[in-house]
Design an enzyme around this catalytic site. Structure first.
Site, PDB file in Angstrom:
ATOM      1  N   GLU A  49      36.373  30.189  43.053  1.00  0.00           N
ATOM      2  CA  GLU A  49      36.015  30.742  41.745  1.00  0.00           C
ATOM      3  C   GLU A  49      37.242  31.445  41.155  1.00  0.00           C
ATOM      4  O   GLU A  49      37.330  32.660  41.111  1.00  0.00           O
ATOM      5  CB  GLU A  49      34.824  31.705  41.864  1.00  0.00           C
ATOM      6  CG  GLU A  49      34.223  32.033  40.507  1.00  0.00           C
ATOM      7  CD  GLU A  49      33.007  32.932  40.599  1.00  0.00           C
ATOM      8  OE1 GLU A  49      32.073  32.743  39.799  1.00  0.00           O
ATOM      9  OE2 GLU A  49      32.985  33.834  41.458  1.00  0.00           O
ATOM     10  N   GLN A 107      33.462  33.447  48.414  1.00  0.00           N
ATOM     11  CA  GLN A 107      34.230  32.962  47.277  1.00  0.00           C
ATOM     12  C   GLN A 107      35.623  33.587  47.311  1.00  0.00           C
ATOM     13  O   GLN A 107      35.830  34.645  47.926  1.00  0.00           O
ATOM     14  CB  GLN A 107      33.540  33.295  45.948  1.00  0.00           C
ATOM     15  CG  GLN A 107      32.270  32.486  45.719  1.00  0.00           C
ATOM     16  CD  GLN A 107      31.549  32.859  44.441  1.00  0.00           C
ATOM     17  OE1 GLN A 107      31.448  34.034  44.091  1.00  0.00           O
ATOM     18  NE2 GLN A 107      31.026  31.869  43.741  1.00  0.00           N
ATOM     19  N   GLU A 137      25.484  39.391  44.825  1.00  0.00           N
ATOM     20  CA  GLU A 137      26.942  39.483  44.881  1.00  0.00           C
ATOM     21  C   GLU A 137      27.446  40.791  44.274  1.00  0.00           C
ATOM     22  O   GLU A 137      27.218  41.043  43.086  1.00  0.00           O
ATOM     23  CB  GLU A 137      27.572  38.316  44.122  1.00  0.00           C
ATOM     24  CG  GLU A 137      29.089  38.364  44.079  1.00  0.00           C
ATOM     25  CD  GLU A 137      29.699  37.333  43.146  1.00  0.00           C
ATOM     26  OE1 GLU A 137      30.886  37.021  43.306  1.00  0.00           O
ATOM     27  OE2 GLU A 137      28.976  36.839  42.248  1.00  0.00           O
ATOM     28  N   ASP A 191      32.453  37.683  47.530  1.00  0.00           N
ATOM     29  CA  ASP A 191      33.621  37.188  46.818  1.00  0.00           C
ATOM     30  C   ASP A 191      34.799  38.068  47.204  1.00  0.00           C
ATOM     31  O   ASP A 191      34.831  39.267  46.872  1.00  0.00           O
ATOM     32  CB  ASP A 191      33.362  37.230  45.315  1.00  0.00           C
ATOM     33  CG  ASP A 191      34.447  36.542  44.509  1.00  0.00           C
ATOM     34  OD1 ASP A 191      35.634  36.669  44.875  1.00  0.00           O
ATOM     35  OD2 ASP A 191      34.120  35.900  43.489  1.00  0.00           O
TER      36      ASP A 191
END
Length: 266
Positions: free
Chosen positions: A240, A204, A143, A178
């Protein structure tokens, strides 16, 4: 419709950790993720999932000494044995919970670090991880994380991550995208989604700039959710974010999607 996983490390913090599973299920989530399960036995986590009809979407390998500021081991030369041990520590949790996606954190680059050596270590450790985990049907994820929330982290950009995946060359290695981090570092989310979605193993979200609910700020998440559906993405979208106040009180954004969540989603 999007399938959402509540992140139990950031959401429902008004409850003790093991009670967050029931709270998420009561609010209509059918999947959860969290940073680390290692304070509890694998079967304890698995039982909470079963008791609440939940699916485990994701968790992280052990990150090293989190309290001391470590944020992963995979790109740190000289820590290879610890990294290999972390893979074996995570595996029983993945098997007990049925989790098929594990995030491997790269780590913080020390001042003056040899980034070429870190890159070589990262690639070698990722190859080791996928070789150990792929036979169990587990996908390893990396990530990119923004420099504001995690200064010095080794991996910042989407293309950088996809280039590393290509170099490792294993189908069980993908990118955890994300959209909160991506917006801060790069923006142009729709174009990046179109370009990279085939190599994305997990998405995310979090509101930008403050990482609150995805219902305000500079990202039009409802529009993006529709586009992600149109791209044919079949994975989960991890929530998140840090609720502004109580988690349940801030779930107005989730209401249009609640009734189509599935515990059998990919």
């Amino acid at each position: 419709m999007p399938q959402f996983a509540a992140n139990l490390s950031l959401m429902y913090t008004e409850h003790d950790f093991l009670d967050r599973f029931a709270a998420a299920a009561a609010d209509g989530f059918r999947a959860v993720e969290f940073l680390f399960p290692y304070d509890h036995a694998p079967q304890t986590i698995a039982q909470r999932l079963r008791d609440n009809g939940l699916r485990q979407a994701l968790f992280n390998l052990p990150p090293g000494d989190w309290a001391a500021g470590e944020r992963g081991l995979a790109a740190l030369p000289g820590r290879e044995a610890e990294f290999a041990a972390s893979v074996q520590q995570a595996l029983p949790y993945a098997l007990a919970t049925g989790c098929r996606r594990l995030h491997v954190m790269a780590g913080i680059a020390p001042a003056g670090a040899d980034r070429a050596a870190m890159h070589r270590t990262y690639v070698a450790n990722l190859r080791h991880a996928v070789e150990q985990l792929a036979p169990h049907g587990i996908t390893v994820l990396i990530e990119p994380i923004n420099t504001r929330d995690m200064p010095g982290y080794f991996l910042h950009f989407q293309q950088q991550a996809h280039d590393i995946v290509a170099e490792v060359g294993h189908p069980n290695l993908k990118v955890q995208m994300d959209l909160y981090h991506c917006q801060i570092m790069e923006g142009d989310l729709w174009t990046r989604l179109q370009r990279h979605i085939g190599g994305v193993g997990h998405l995310q979200i979090g509101g930008v700039p403050h990482r609150h609910e995805p219902d305000s700020g500079e990202v039009n998440y409802p529009w993006l959710f529709a586009q992600i559906d149109a791209l044919g993405y079949q994975g989960d979208i991890g929530c998140e974010y840090r609720p502004r106040q109580g988690t349940s009180a801030g779930l107005g954004w989730f209401a249009p999607y609640r009734d189509v969540q599935s515990c059998d989603h990919a």
